[in-house]
Structure formats: structure tokens, C-alpha cells
Design an enzyme around this catalytic site. Structure first.
Site, PDB file in Angstrom:
ATOM      1  N   HIS A  64       1.782  -0.680  -5.070  1.00 14.86           N
ATOM      2  CA  HIS A  64       1.144  -0.127  -6.258  1.00 14.86           C
ATOM      3  C   HIS A  64      -0.192  -0.841  -6.467  1.00 14.86           C
ATOM      4  O   HIS A  64      -0.410  -1.939  -5.936  1.00 14.86           O
ATOM      5  CB  HIS A  64       2.038  -0.320  -7.479  1.00 14.86           C
ATOM      6  CG  HIS A  64       3.196   0.628  -7.514  1.00 14.86           C
ATOM      7  ND1 HIS A  64       4.388   0.319  -8.117  1.00 14.86           N
ATOM      8  CD2 HIS A  64       3.343   1.891  -7.027  1.00 14.86           C
ATOM      9  CE1 HIS A  64       5.217   1.344  -8.006  1.00 14.86           C
ATOM     10  NE2 HIS A  64       4.603   2.304  -7.340  1.00 14.86           N
ATOM     11  N   LYS A 109      -1.590  -4.453  -4.665  1.00 17.04           N
ATOM     12  CA  LYS A 109      -2.300  -4.281  -3.387  1.00 17.04           C
ATOM     13  C   LYS A 109      -2.889  -5.599  -2.883  1.00 17.04           C
ATOM     14  O   LYS A 109      -2.830  -5.893  -1.696  1.00 17.04           O
ATOM     15  CB  LYS A 109      -3.384  -3.212  -3.510  1.00 17.04           C
ATOM     16  CG  LYS A 109      -2.806  -1.803  -3.566  1.00 17.04           C
ATOM     17  CD  LYS A 109      -3.882  -0.766  -3.438  1.00 17.04           C
ATOM     18  CE  LYS A 109      -3.413   0.637  -3.730  1.00 17.04           C
ATOM     19  NZ  LYS A 109      -2.102   1.029  -3.314  1.00 17.04           N
ATOM     20  N   GLY A 121      -2.063   6.022   1.922  1.00 18.07           N
ATOM     21  CA  GLY A 121      -3.496   6.065   2.194  1.00 18.07           C
ATOM     22  C   GLY A 121      -4.338   4.895   1.743  1.00 18.07           C
ATOM     23  O   GLY A 121      -4.983   4.224   2.554  1.00 18.07           O
ATOM     24  N   THR A 122      -4.378   4.632   0.456  1.00 17.93           N
ATOM     25  CA  THR A 122      -5.243   3.575  -0.063  1.00 17.93           C
ATOM     26  C   THR A 122      -4.805   2.213   0.459  1.00 17.93           C
ATOM     27  O   THR A 122      -5.633   1.397   0.871  1.00 17.93           O
ATOM     28  CB  THR A 122      -5.218   3.583  -1.604  1.00 17.93           C
ATOM     29  OG1 THR A 122      -5.429   4.919  -2.067  1.00 17.93           O
ATOM     30  CG2 THR A 122      -6.296   2.689  -2.179  1.00 17.93           C
ATOM     31  N   THR A 123      -3.515   1.977   0.474  1.00 16.26           N
ATOM     32  CA  THR A 123      -2.981   0.708   0.976  1.00 16.26           C
ATOM     33  C   THR A 123      -3.295   0.536   2.456  1.00 16.26           C
ATOM     34  O   THR A 123      -3.740  -0.533   2.891  1.00 16.26           O
ATOM     35  CB  THR A 123      -1.463   0.636   0.729  1.00 16.26           C
ATOM     36  OG1 THR A 123      -1.206   0.781  -0.673  1.00 16.26           O
ATOM     37  CG2 THR A 123      -0.883  -0.676   1.226  1.00 16.26           C
ATOM     38  N   GLY A 181      -0.110   7.502  -2.186  1.00 14.89           N
ATOM     39  CA  GLY A 181       1.231   7.676  -2.752  1.00 14.89           C
ATOM     40  C   GLY A 181       1.344   8.817  -3.754  1.00 14.89           C
ATOM     41  O   GLY A 181       2.170   9.718  -3.580  1.00 14.89           O
ATOM     42  N   ASP A 223       4.116   8.899  -0.564  1.00 16.42           N
ATOM     43  CA  ASP A 223       5.484   8.381  -0.713  1.00 16.42           C
ATOM     44  C   ASP A 223       6.484   9.371  -0.125  1.00 16.42           C
ATOM     45  O   ASP A 223       7.442   8.982   0.549  1.00 16.42           O
ATOM     46  CB  ASP A 223       5.815   8.139  -2.190  1.00 16.42           C
ATOM     47  CG  ASP A 223       4.962   7.064  -2.828  1.00 16.42           C
ATOM     48  OD1 ASP A 223       4.581   6.110  -2.120  1.00 16.42           O
ATOM     49  OD2 ASP A 223       4.671   7.176  -4.031  1.00 16.42           O
TER      50      ASP A 223
END
Length: 154
Positions: free
Chosen positions: A19, A23, A46-48, A66, A71
Site C-alpha cells: 500500500h 511502499k 504496477g506502482t510498486t 492494485g 490485485d
């Protein structure tokens, strides 16, 4: 439900999720375990995934963000036996708009018997396990057998 045995390879497919409020912690954990993680195939939302790749240079298969379906993509990969371990640094103090997706992801990890780490210490313990880099067997629900014996009256 009947069970079946499945072999997990020595080189694991590891899903990495965090989350927003976690991160930075996951990024630092990945830096700390760069060598160990490089021995496995990494997946991430994606962002992670972008953050981990950019800061560590690790190859990460990046799915959607997510809340945009990442997710659920990971959940599908778990159900298809493509993910062998989930590292999910979730923020227990923040409300998430995609909480139902998160709950579904964790439920699938439990159904399909994959280890889950929810913080740095549990992730350290999993990654340092002597089982991490060896082939190992796990039990799974035998869904195919269940479907073959299921009767539906119409």
C-alpha cells in the site's frame, strides 16, 4: 475437498505488493535482500513494481496498479499456480478503496496454500527459510476432481 500434491520449483515466483504508506518499507526491504530476490522471478502491482525496478534494478514483471485491477491479476496468478509466495506490506491503519480486492487476494493465498508475509519481519523469515531455494511440495485443493464429481440439478 480432496487434496493433491504440487511441486514448487527452487526458483520461486514471488509477488510483491505494498500500500502507498508501506511502499518505502518494501523498497528498503528489497534493497536489503537484493541478492536473494535476484534468484527468483518477481511480480508486482504496477506502482510498486515500477518503484522496486527503478530503485533496485531488479527485473519485475509489472501488472496493473492494485486499485486498477493488479490485485485481481495477482489473485488469478495465484489460482493458476503461477505465484509461489506473496510479500504484501499492507497498511493496517489506512482505509483502502480496493479493500475487497485485497481481501480476495489474501483469501486466494490461503486457499492455494502459498506463504504470505505482511511486514518486514515475516518477509525476512520467509526469505531466509532453508526451503526458499529448494524444490518443495505443497498440498492444494483438488478442484478438478471436485468439478468431475459435482452434480448440478437443473
Amino acid at each position: 475437498m480432496d487434496q493433491k500434491i504440487q511441486s514448487l520449483p527452487a526458483k520461486k515466483n514471488i509477488a510483491l505488493v505494498a500500500h502507498d504508506g508501506k511502499k518505502a518499507a518494501l523498497k528498503l526491504w528489497c534493497i536489503k535482500h537484493l541478492n536473494a530476490l535476484s534468484e527468483h522471478t518477481l511480480y508486482a502491482t504496477g506502482t510498486t513494481g515500477h518503484l522496486i525496478n527503478k530503485t533496485t534494478g531488479l527485473d519485475v514483471i509489472q501488472l496493473l496498479s492494485g486499485p486498477m485491477g493488479g490485485d485481481q491479476q495477482l489473485g488469478a496468478k495465484i489460482a493458476e499456480h503461477e505465484i509461489h509466495m506473496l510479500v504484501f506490506f499492507w497498511d493496517p491503519l489506512a482505509s483502502q478503496p480496493h479493500d475487497p480486492d485485497v481481501k480476495a487476494l489474501l483469501r486466494l493465498a490461503a486457499v492455494w496454500n502459498i506463504p504470505v508475509a505482511c511486514n518486514e519481519v515475516s518477509a525476512d523469515m520467509l526469505l531466509s527459510s532453508p526451503l526458499m531455494n529448494v524444490e518443495l511440495e505443497r498440498t492444494l485443493p483438488d478442484y478438478e476432481k471436485y468439478l468431475a464429481t459435482r452434480q448440478i440439478d437443473i
